[in-house]
Design a protein around this motif. Structure first.
Motif, PDB file in Angstrom:
ATOM      1  N   VAL A   1       0.835  -1.202   0.000  1.00  0.00           N
ATOM      2  CA  VAL A   1       0.000   0.000   0.000  1.00  0.00           C
ATOM      3  C   VAL A   1       0.876   1.260   0.000  1.00  0.00           C
ATOM      4  O   VAL A   1       0.488   2.286  -0.574  1.00  0.00           O
ATOM      5  CB  VAL A   1      -0.961  -0.022   1.205  1.00  0.00           C
ATOM      6  N   THR A   2       2.026   1.188   0.630  1.00  0.00           N
ATOM      7  CA  THR A   2       2.943   2.333   0.587  1.00  0.00           C
ATOM      8  C   THR A   2       3.335   2.641  -0.851  1.00  0.00           C
ATOM      9  O   THR A   2       3.354   3.810  -1.286  1.00  0.00           O
ATOM     10  CB  THR A   2       4.196   2.045   1.427  1.00  0.00           C
ATOM     11  N   ARG A   3       3.611   1.577  -1.603  1.00  0.00           N
ATOM     12  CA  ARG A   3       3.967   1.776  -3.012  1.00  0.00           C
ATOM     13  C   ARG A   3       2.756   2.238  -3.813  1.00  0.00           C
ATOM     14  O   ARG A   3       2.861   3.121  -4.673  1.00  0.00           O
ATOM     15  CB  ARG A   3       4.494   0.453  -3.586  1.00  0.00           C
ATOM     16  N   TRP A   4       1.599   1.665  -3.515  1.00  0.00           N
ATOM     17  CA  TRP A   4       0.347   2.086  -4.175  1.00  0.00           C
ATOM     18  C   TRP A   4       0.093   3.578  -3.883  1.00  0.00           C
ATOM     19  O   TRP A   4      -0.275   4.350  -4.774  1.00  0.00           O
ATOM     20  CB  TRP A   4      -0.811   1.219  -3.656  1.00  0.00           C
ATOM     21  N   SER A   5       0.316   3.998  -2.630  1.00  0.00           N
ATOM     22  CA  SER A   5       0.116   5.394  -2.253  1.00  0.00           C
ATOM     23  C   SER A   5       1.035   6.326  -3.047  1.00  0.00           C
ATOM     24  O   SER A   5       0.638   7.436  -3.433  1.00  0.00           O
ATOM     25  CB  SER A   5       0.368   5.572  -0.748  1.00  0.00           C
ATOM     26  N   HIS A   6       2.260   5.855  -3.272  1.00  0.00           N
ATOM     27  CA  HIS A   6       3.189   6.661  -4.071  1.00  0.00           C
ATOM     28  C   HIS A   6       2.624   6.886  -5.472  1.00  0.00           C
ATOM     29  O   HIS A   6       2.597   8.033  -5.966  1.00  0.00           O
ATOM     30  CB  HIS A   6       4.549   5.958  -4.154  1.00  0.00           C
ATOM     31  N   PHE A   7       2.183   5.807  -6.117  1.00  0.00           N
ATOM     32  CA  PHE A   7       1.620   5.949  -7.459  1.00  0.00           C
ATOM     33  C   PHE A   7       0.364   6.825  -7.433  1.00  0.00           C
ATOM     34  O   PHE A   7       0.139   7.646  -8.338  1.00  0.00           O
ATOM     35  CB  PHE A   7       1.270   4.579  -8.046  1.00  0.00           C
ATOM     36  N   PHE A   8      -0.437   6.670  -6.390  1.00  0.00           N
ATOM     37  CA  PHE A   8      -1.683   7.444  -6.283  1.00  0.00           C
ATOM     38  C   PHE A   8      -1.383   8.936  -6.139  1.00  0.00           C
ATOM     39  O   PHE A   8      -2.010   9.789  -6.791  1.00  0.00           O
ATOM     40  CB  PHE A   8      -2.492   6.933  -5.077  1.00  0.00           C
ATOM     41  N   GLU A   9      -0.397   9.275  -5.316  1.00  0.00           N
ATOM     42  CA  GLU A   9      -0.051  10.692  -5.131  1.00  0.00           C
ATOM     43  C   GLU A   9       0.495  11.294  -6.417  1.00  0.00           C
ATOM     44  O   GLU A   9       0.140  12.433  -6.787  1.00  0.00           O
ATOM     45  CB  GLU A   9       0.964  10.825  -4.000  1.00  0.00           C
ATOM     46  N   VAL A  10       1.329  10.531  -7.112  1.00  0.00           N
ATOM     47  CA  VAL A  10       1.876  11.024  -8.376  1.00  0.00           C
ATOM     48  C   VAL A  10       0.747  11.325  -9.355  1.00  0.00           C
ATOM     49  O   VAL A  10       0.718  12.381 -10.014  1.00  0.00           O
ATOM     50  CB  VAL A  10       2.867  10.003  -8.970  1.00  0.00           C
ATOM     51  N   ARG A  11      -0.216  10.440  -9.464  1.00  0.00           N
ATOM     52  CA  ARG A  11      -1.308  10.620 -10.424  1.00  0.00           C
ATOM     53  C   ARG A  11      -2.232  11.765  -9.989  1.00  0.00           C
ATOM     54  O   ARG A  11      -2.688  12.545 -10.826  1.00  0.00           O
ATOM     55  CB  ARG A  11      -2.103   9.319 -10.581  1.00  0.00           C
ATOM     56  N   MET A  12      -2.539  11.844  -8.704  1.00  0.00           N
ATOM     57  CA  MET A  12      -3.407  12.927  -8.248  1.00  0.00           C
ATOM     58  C   MET A  12      -2.771  14.288  -8.499  1.00  0.00           C
ATOM     59  O   MET A  12      -3.435  15.236  -8.946  1.00  0.00           O
ATOM     60  CB  MET A  12      -3.714  12.753  -6.756  1.00  0.00           C
ATOM     61  N   LYS A  13      -1.481  14.407  -8.196  1.00  0.00           N
ATOM     62  CA  LYS A  13      -0.802  15.682  -8.426  1.00  0.00           C
ATOM     63  C   LYS A  13      -0.687  15.997  -9.919  1.00  0.00           C
ATOM     64  O   LYS A  13      -0.731  17.169 -10.321  1.00  0.00           O
ATOM     65  CB  LYS A  13       0.587  15.654  -7.791  1.00  0.00           C
ATOM     66  N   ALA A  14      -0.560  14.934 -10.730  1.00  0.00           N
ATOM     67  CA  ALA A  14      -0.433  15.162 -12.172  1.00  0.00           C
ATOM     68  C   ALA A  14      -1.740  15.654 -12.782  1.00  0.00           C
ATOM     69  O   ALA A  14      -1.713  16.377 -13.791  1.00  0.00           O
ATOM     70  CB  ALA A  14       0.016  13.868 -12.848  1.00  0.00           C
ATOM     71  N   THR A  15      -2.883  15.258 -12.183  1.00  0.00           N
ATOM     72  CA  THR A  15      -4.174  15.660 -12.759  1.00  0.00           C
ATOM     73  C   THR A  15      -4.755  16.884 -12.083  1.00  0.00           C
ATOM     74  O   THR A  15      -5.687  17.495 -12.627  1.00  0.00           O
ATOM     75  CB  THR A  15      -5.191  14.510 -12.645  1.00  0.00           C
ATOM     76  N   ASP A  16      -4.233  17.261 -10.928  1.00  0.00           N
ATOM     77  CA  ASP A  16      -4.783  18.426 -10.237  1.00  0.00           C
ATOM     78  C   ASP A  16      -3.673  19.068  -9.410  1.00  0.00           C
ATOM     79  O   ASP A  16      -3.260  18.518  -8.381  1.00  0.00           O
ATOM     80  CB  ASP A  16      -5.948  18.008  -9.332  1.00  0.00           C
ATOM     81  N   PRO A  17      -3.163  20.216  -9.819  1.00  0.00           N
ATOM     82  CA  PRO A  17      -2.059  20.871  -9.102  1.00  0.00           C
ATOM     83  C   PRO A  17      -2.432  21.320  -7.693  1.00  0.00           C
ATOM     84  O   PRO A  17      -1.563  21.629  -6.884  1.00  0.00           O
ATOM     85  CB  PRO A  17      -1.720  22.073  -9.996  1.00  0.00           C
ATOM     86  N   ARG A  18      -3.720  21.314  -7.352  1.00  0.00           N
ATOM     87  CA  ARG A  18      -4.138  21.722  -6.016  1.00  0.00           C
ATOM     88  C   ARG A  18      -3.914  20.617  -4.978  1.00  0.00           C
ATOM     89  O   ARG A  18      -4.051  20.846  -3.778  1.00  0.00           O
ATOM     90  CB  ARG A  18      -5.613  22.114  -6.018  1.00  0.00           C
ATOM     91  N   VAL A  19      -3.583  19.433  -5.439  1.00  0.00           N
ATOM     92  CA  VAL A  19      -3.356  18.311  -4.527  1.00  0.00           C
ATOM     93  C   VAL A  19      -1.965  18.442  -3.921  1.00  0.00           C
ATOM     94  O   VAL A  19      -0.961  18.524  -4.617  1.00  0.00           O
ATOM     95  CB  VAL A  19      -3.491  16.964  -5.264  1.00  0.00           C
ATOM     96  N   ARG A  20      -1.910  18.494  -2.583  1.00  0.00           N
ATOM     97  CA  ARG A  20      -0.626  18.592  -1.868  1.00  0.00           C
ATOM     98  C   ARG A  20      -0.129  17.212  -1.419  1.00  0.00           C
ATOM     99  O   ARG A  20       1.069  16.952  -1.399  1.00  0.00           O
ATOM    100  CB  ARG A  20      -0.802  19.480  -0.635  1.00  0.00           C
ATOM    101  N   SER A  21      -1.084  16.343  -1.032  1.00  0.00           N
ATOM    102  CA  SER A  21      -0.703  14.998  -0.599  1.00  0.00           C
ATOM    103  C   SER A  21      -1.836  14.037  -0.926  1.00  0.00           C
ATOM    104  O   SER A  21      -3.008  14.424  -0.974  1.00  0.00           O
ATOM    105  CB  SER A  21      -0.385  14.972   0.896  1.00  0.00           C
ATOM    106  N   ALA A  22      -1.475  12.791  -1.131  1.00  0.00           N
ATOM    107  CA  ALA A  22      -2.479  11.758  -1.411  1.00  0.00           C
ATOM    108  C   ALA A  22      -1.904  10.411  -0.998  1.00  0.00           C
ATOM    109  O   ALA A  22      -0.714  10.145  -1.219  1.00  0.00           O
ATOM    110  CB  ALA A  22      -2.864  11.750  -2.883  1.00  0.00           C
ATOM    111  N   SER A  23      -2.744   9.563  -0.403  1.00  0.00           N
ATOM    112  CA  SER A  23      -2.290   8.240   0.031  1.00  0.00           C
ATOM    113  C   SER A  23      -3.477   7.283   0.103  1.00  0.00           C
ATOM    114  O   SER A  23      -4.637   7.689   0.046  1.00  0.00           O
ATOM    115  CB  SER A  23      -1.595   8.331   1.398  1.00  0.00           C
ATOM    116  N   ILE A  24      -3.143   6.010   0.242  1.00  0.00           N
ATOM    117  CA  ILE A  24      -4.143   4.956   0.424  1.00  0.00           C
ATOM    118  C   ILE A  24      -3.976   4.413   1.833  1.00  0.00           C
ATOM    119  O   ILE A  24      -2.868   4.032   2.240  1.00  0.00           O
ATOM    120  CB  ILE A  24      -3.962   3.824  -0.608  1.00  0.00           C
ATOM    121  N   ALA A  25      -5.081   4.366   2.607  1.00  0.00           N
ATOM    122  CA  ALA A  25      -5.014   3.852   3.984  1.00  0.00           C
ATOM    123  C   ALA A  25      -4.852   2.338   3.952  1.00  0.00           C
ATOM    124  O   ALA A  25      -5.660   1.636   3.328  1.00  0.00           O
ATOM    125  CB  ALA A  25      -6.279   4.225   4.751  1.00  0.00           C
ATOM    126  N   PRO A  26      -3.809   1.803   4.603  1.00  0.00           N
ATOM    127  CA  PRO A  26      -3.587   0.348   4.558  1.00  0.00           C
ATOM    128  C   PRO A  26      -4.650  -0.445   5.310  1.00  0.00           C
ATOM    129  O   PRO A  26      -4.791  -1.647   5.087  1.00  0.00           O
ATOM    130  CB  PRO A  26      -2.206   0.192   5.217  1.00  0.00           C
TER     131      PRO A  26
END
Length: 610
Positions: free
Chosen positions: A459-484
């Motif tokens: 999930v830590t790795r999944w959270s990394h991919f999720f944050e990258v994608r969220m920031k790439a689609t919306d510059p207003r996103v500061r942080s993003a993660s998946i709760a394990p």
């Protein structure tokens, strides 16, 4: 997915899916959602409606590929029940498989279970903890009805945890066995504890004695019952002896009554004889009187009634006519003899009568004595019954009744003792179950901890991919993660349900969470998530100008990149999405099926088709 077909009377019309990213583009009402949903309907998944547009055909079928094997699923478009036929197009020697839409019987796979097996996703659990294709589907198909309102179609945290761990390849049969064992022991402990508390409370409410008190009462009553039963037996023996005495007295009564009858019969006979002799004496007396009267002759004249003069007349001269009667003297002597004989006969009759009277008097005395003996025998018997037999009989009846009452109370008390025995057993069981529960919990938690660490790393790795994608689609996103804990998304420190109301933000989170999970699947071969994603309206809630337009373009670019980026084995993932407008210009790796209200998703459907 390769081909989606609709058939009627042997004729088939179809839609083909030829690229890794397929966009079904067109205005609302062109049947895009109907088309996408009917693909899952063809596979036999429950919860998929038969739209009127689909029912305009007789059958619907879907050709798809799993790994290197191509399959074709065919299902009736007229009725939601029945079965789905699966054909292996890569092996012509394999016969088609018929799978019921609803749950199979006797181990028969349903259509959804068959598809789940093809995808290599294990079936886990039962009931509310079951993992089937219905639970997996929200991870493969983001539906228009929920994409902008809820995460993973609103699945519960428990269901997300079970499905997510399984799709991440973290499902461990041993851990699940320990989990089930822990749950079972906890359930058994809870049930025993609840029952024990219920029984204890009920006994307390009714003021029932404790087990030790009941045992003491039982011992006391048992001793009383034994003593009373023994006294009843002795009394019964004594009653038997008294009954024997009563029978002897009754025998005496019978003997006295027999003697009474004989005496009465004898008295009756003697009195009868006395009456006979009395009659004979009367008859003899009458006869004597008659002879005497006859022998006396007349003393007065039959005519004038004056006294006749008999002095001086010879024996043979009649005193009345004074004529000579030659036989008169002889007749006088005969009468005298007869009078003498009658007198003797009378004496004999009187002597016989006296004897008969004496015999009758003696017989009456015996009859009287016999009557007295009978009365005395009855009196003795009645007195014995009243003074000895009945009191003993009452005593025995009272003892037996007391013994029966004590036996009934002992029986009832035994039931109460059983209840307290049950309480004792429950207490022992509860203690044993508590140990089993704690032991099973410790074993499960130890095994679960290892799995949790593995899941946490994924999930830590999944959270990394999720944050990258969220920031790439919306510059207003500061942080993003998946709760394990439950695989829910957290953006800018807020969970999914705390984000903005329904619209583009929630849609973006749903899409990027799904895409980032597939990024993880490319990197980790153990993840069993199929390389396929269907999204109905990924641009839901976005406008066509300004920031919304930019976010929409970035989401489409993200979909394109995800579909065209191969994994370590060179395999591409397929994405099918429905959007409201065609692309303004062709994009490499993207194929479009353009539809409108006149040219709907289902080929050949008329403009007024539903």
């Amino acid at each position: 997915m390769e081909k989606h077909e609709f058939g009627a009377e042997g004729t088939w019309v179809s839609r083909a899916f030829t690229g890794p990213l397929m966009l079904v583009a067109g205005e609302s009402g062109a049947g895009k959602s109907t088309g996408l949903e009917s693909q899952w309907y063809a596979l036999g998944l429950s919860g998929m409606k038969i739209m009127p547009a689909v029912q305009s055909y007789q059958q619907v079928r879907l050709t798809f590929q799993v790994d290197a094997v191509r399959w074709r699923a065919t299902r009736s478009a007229q009725h939601s029940g029945g079965s789905v036929e699966f054909e292996n197009l890569s092996d012509s020697n394999q016969r088609p498989v018929q799978c019921p839409v609803s749950g199979g019987k006797n181990g028969e796979l349903s259509a959804a279970e068959f598809v789940q097996g093809l995808l290599g996703i294990p079936r886990v659990g039962t009931g509310a903890g079951r993992l089937g294709m219905e639970q997996v589907l929200p991870w493969l198909y983001l539906r228009q009805a929920t994409i902008a309102t809820s995460y993973l179609a609103g699945n519960s945290a428990t269901q997300r945890k079970l499905t997510g761990r399984t799709l991440l390849g973290a499902h461990d049969a041993q851990v699940e066995m320990l989990r089930a064992r822990a749950a079972d022991t906890r359930k058994r402990w809870n049930a025993t504890k609840a029952l024990l508390e219920k029984l204890t409370a009920a006994r307390k409410d009714h003021g029932l004695a404790e087990h030790e008190d009941l045992q003491a009462i039982h011992a006391k009553w048992a001793a009383q019952h034994s003593e009373t039963a023994q006294a009843a037996r002795k009394g019964s023996d004594e009653l038997g002896r008294l009954n024997s005495q009563k029978q002897a007295l009754e025998s005496q009564v019978k003997g006295a009554e027999a003697a009474q009858k004989a005496a009465r019969d004898s008295a009756d006979g003697a009195e009868k004889d006395a009456r006979i002799y009395s009659k004979a004496e009367g008859e003899a007396e009458g006869l004597l009187k008659a002879w005497r009267e006859r022998a006396a002759g007349p003393t007065a004249c039959p005519q004038c009634h004056q006294r006749l003069v008999t002095e001086g007349l010879a024996e043979d001269v009649c005193p009345t006519c004074k004529e000579t009667d030659p036989g008169r003297a002889g007749r006088g002597r005969a009468q005298a003899d007869r009078i003498t004989e009658a007198s003797q006969q009378l004496d004999r009759a009187r002597a016989a009568l006296r004897r008969s009277d004496d015999a009758a008097a003696a017989a009456r005395l015996k009859a009287f004595e016999a009557d007295q003996a009978v009365r005395e025998a009855h009196t003795r018997t009645a007195h014995f019954v009243e003074s000895s037999l009945e009191p003993q009989r009452k005593k025995v009846a009272d003892l037996e009744a007391a013994a029966r009452e004590l036996a009934a109370r002992l029986e009832q008390l035994a039931e109460h003792l059983k209840e307290t025995d049950v309480l004792g057993n429950l207490k022992r069981d509860l203690k044993r179950y508590a140990g089993e529960k704690d032991s099973a919990k410790e074993e499960f938690e130890a095994a679960e901890k290892d799995v949790d660490e593995h899941v946490k790393a994924l999930v830590t790795r999944w959270s990394h991919f999720f944050e990258v994608r969220m920031k790439a689609t919306d510059p207003r996103v500061r942080s993003a993660s998946i709760a394990p804990e439950d695989f829910s998304p957290v953006v800018n420190g807020r969970p999914f349900d705390a984000q903005a109301v329904a619209g583009a933000v929630l849609t973006s989170i749903n899409v990027n969470a799904a895409l980032s999970l597939r990024d993880l699947a490319r990197e980790v071969p153990a993840v069993v998530l199929p390389g396929f994603l269907m999204i109905d309206s990924p641009l839901s809630g976005l406008g066509t100008h300004g920031h919304d337009q930019k976010v929409g373009e970035l989401l489409l670019q993200s979909l394109t990149d995800s579909a065209n980026r191969p994994d370590d084995q060179g395999e591409l993932q397929q994405i099918i999405a429905a959007v409201n407008a065609p692309l303004p210009a062709p994009v490499s790796g993207v194929r479009e099926i353009v539809v409108d209200k006149d040219k709907r998703y289902i080929p050949g459907l008329t403009a007024d088709g539903a």
